[in-house]
Design a protein around this motif. Structure first.
Motif, PDB file in Angstrom:
ATOM      1  N   ARG A  15       8.659   7.629   3.517  1.00  0.00           N
ATOM      2  CA  ARG A  15       8.071   6.972   4.690  1.00  0.00           C
ATOM      3  C   ARG A  15       8.474   7.698   5.973  1.00  0.00           C
ATOM      4  NH1 ARG A  15       8.844   0.698   6.507  1.00  0.00           N
ATOM      5  NH2 ARG A  15       6.644   0.477   6.994  1.00  0.00           N
TER       6      ARG A  15
ATOM      7  N   ARG B  73      -5.981   9.087 -10.067  1.00  0.00           N
ATOM      8  CA  ARG B  73      -6.707   7.897 -10.504  1.00  0.00           C
ATOM      9  C   ARG B  73      -6.459   7.723 -11.998  1.00  0.00           C
ATOM     10  NH1 ARG B  73     -12.181  10.992  -9.438  1.00  0.00           N
ATOM     11  NH2 ARG B  73     -12.265  12.214 -11.335  1.00  0.00           N
TER      12      ARG B  73
ATOM     13  N   GLU C 214       2.081   6.064  -7.300  1.00  0.00           N
ATOM     14  CA  GLU C 214       0.959   6.452  -8.155  1.00  0.00           C
ATOM     15  C   GLU C 214       0.987   7.942  -8.485  1.00  0.00           C
ATOM     16  OE1 GLU C 214      -2.849   5.707  -6.313  1.00  0.00           O
ATOM     17  OE2 GLU C 214      -2.432   7.106  -4.683  1.00  0.00           O
ATOM     18  N   ASP C 215       1.637   8.735  -7.654  1.00  0.00           N
ATOM     19  CA  ASP C 215       1.788  10.167  -7.952  1.00  0.00           C
ATOM     20  C   ASP C 215       3.095  10.332  -8.711  1.00  0.00           C
ATOM     21  OD1 ASP C 215       1.990  12.891  -8.133  1.00  0.00           O
ATOM     22  OD2 ASP C 215       1.438  13.255  -6.040  1.00  0.00           O
TER      23      ASP C 215
ATOM     24  N   PRO D 245      -8.171  13.849  -7.357  1.00  0.00           N
ATOM     25  CA  PRO D 245      -7.490  12.642  -6.884  1.00  0.00           C
ATOM     26  C   PRO D 245      -6.672  11.993  -8.002  1.00  0.00           C
ATOM     27  CG  PRO D 245      -9.852  12.246  -7.101  1.00  0.00           C
ATOM     28  CD  PRO D 245      -9.630  13.697  -7.358  1.00  0.00           C
TER      29      PRO D 245
ATOM     30  N   ASP E  86       0.826  -1.221   0.000  1.00  0.00           N
ATOM     31  CA  ASP E  86       0.000   0.000   0.000  1.00  0.00           C
ATOM     32  C   ASP E  86       0.855   1.263   0.000  1.00  0.00           C
ATOM     33  OD1 ASP E  86      -2.321  -1.487  -0.030  1.00  0.00           O
ATOM     34  OD2 ASP E  86      -2.724  -1.258   2.120  1.00  0.00           O
ATOM     35  N   GLU E  87       1.915   1.281   0.819  1.00  0.00           N
ATOM     36  CA  GLU E  87       2.791   2.458   0.867  1.00  0.00           C
ATOM     37  C   GLU E  87       3.503   2.663  -0.476  1.00  0.00           C
ATOM     38  OE1 GLU E  87       4.460   2.932   5.359  1.00  0.00           O
ATOM     39  OE2 GLU E  87       4.915   1.016   4.360  1.00  0.00           O
TER      40      GLU E  87
ATOM     41  N   ARG F  46      -4.546   1.569 -12.307  1.00  0.00           N
ATOM     42  CA  ARG F  46      -4.290   1.737 -10.872  1.00  0.00           C
ATOM     43  C   ARG F  46      -5.037   0.617 -10.169  1.00  0.00           C
ATOM     44  NH1 ARG F  46      -4.317   1.463  -5.518  1.00  0.00           N
ATOM     45  NH2 ARG F  46      -3.537   3.314  -4.475  1.00  0.00           N
TER      46      ARG F  46
ATOM     47  N   VAL G 213       2.571   1.628  -3.536  1.00  0.00           N
ATOM     48  CA  VAL G 213       1.628   2.049  -4.571  1.00  0.00           C
ATOM     49  C   VAL G 213       1.202   3.496  -4.344  1.00  0.00           C
ATOM     50  CG1 VAL G 213      -0.671   1.657  -5.560  1.00  0.00           C
ATOM     51  CG2 VAL G 213       0.838  -0.285  -5.099  1.00  0.00           C
ATOM     52  N   SER G 214       0.922   3.843  -3.106  1.00  0.00           N
ATOM     53  CA  SER G 214       0.506   5.211  -2.783  1.00  0.00           C
ATOM     54  C   SER G 214       1.568   6.229  -3.181  1.00  0.00           C
ATOM     55  CB  SER G 214       0.198   5.312  -1.287  1.00  0.00           C
ATOM     56  OG  SER G 214      -0.167   6.625  -0.940  1.00  0.00           O
ATOM     57  N   TYR G 215       2.825   5.910  -2.937  1.00  0.00           N
ATOM     58  CA  TYR G 215       3.918   6.821  -3.301  1.00  0.00           C
ATOM     59  C   TYR G 215       4.103   6.895  -4.814  1.00  0.00           C
ATOM     60  CZ  TYR G 215       8.645   8.703  -3.690  1.00  0.00           C
ATOM     61  OH  TYR G 215       9.743   9.461  -4.038  1.00  0.00           O
TER      62      TYR G 215
END
Length: 147
Positions: free
Chosen positions: A145, A46, A22-23, A44, A15-16, A71, A18-20
């Motif tokens: 992180r 997406r 994806e931007d 957002p 999750d961390e 995504r 992908v979250s980082y």
């Protein structure tokens, strides 16, 4: 077409990671070829979100418009285009038992027009760039992180 692939261990959860990643503006931190990466539009992140990415490669500067095409919980796909190339970054994430993530990063470049002629000569340079990404990405994710 040139395809380079690297398996990179990241010291974070799926999750961390992908979250980082994806931007795509974060490419400034982990991609040594990226000079500047700016989000186009708001809202957002997406599928459909876009970024203008300015890169320097082999002494030349170029701009690509990148779009987040896929995504998923454990996969991101970005497609960047300009008049001479289509670049696809396919990132697949797999949780490991030790709390880290194995990222399989696959970058493919399809040159257009006369730029196709340079394809055989550029492969070695893209392999070197992929090695540099593999070295920088874990540190960039760790830095994020710890913020």
């Amino acid at each position: 077409m040139i395809v380079v692939e690297r398996d990179i261990v990241l010291p974070v959860t799926v999750d961390e990671a992908v979250s980082y990643l994806e931007d795509f503006r974060h490419a400034e931190r982990w991609d040594p070829g990226t000079v500047r990466c700016v989000r186009v539009g708001e809202g957002p992140v997406r599928p459909g979100a876009e970024w203008r990415n300015t890169s320097r490669f082999n002494g030349r500067t170029t701009e690509l418009l990148y779009r987040l095409d896929v995504r998923e919980p454990a996969r991101l796909v970005f497609v960047g285009t300009n008049t001479s190339v289509t670049a696809t970054d396919d990132m697949r994430f797999e949780a490991r038992g030790d709390g880290t993530v194995l990222l399989r990063y696959r970058a493919s470049l399809r040159f257009k027009g006369l730029a196709k002629l340079a394809t055989p000569f550029l492969r070695a340079e893209f392999e070197k760039l992929a090695d540099r990404v593999a070295r920088r990405l874990p540190a960039a994710v760790t830095e994020e992180r710890n913020r």
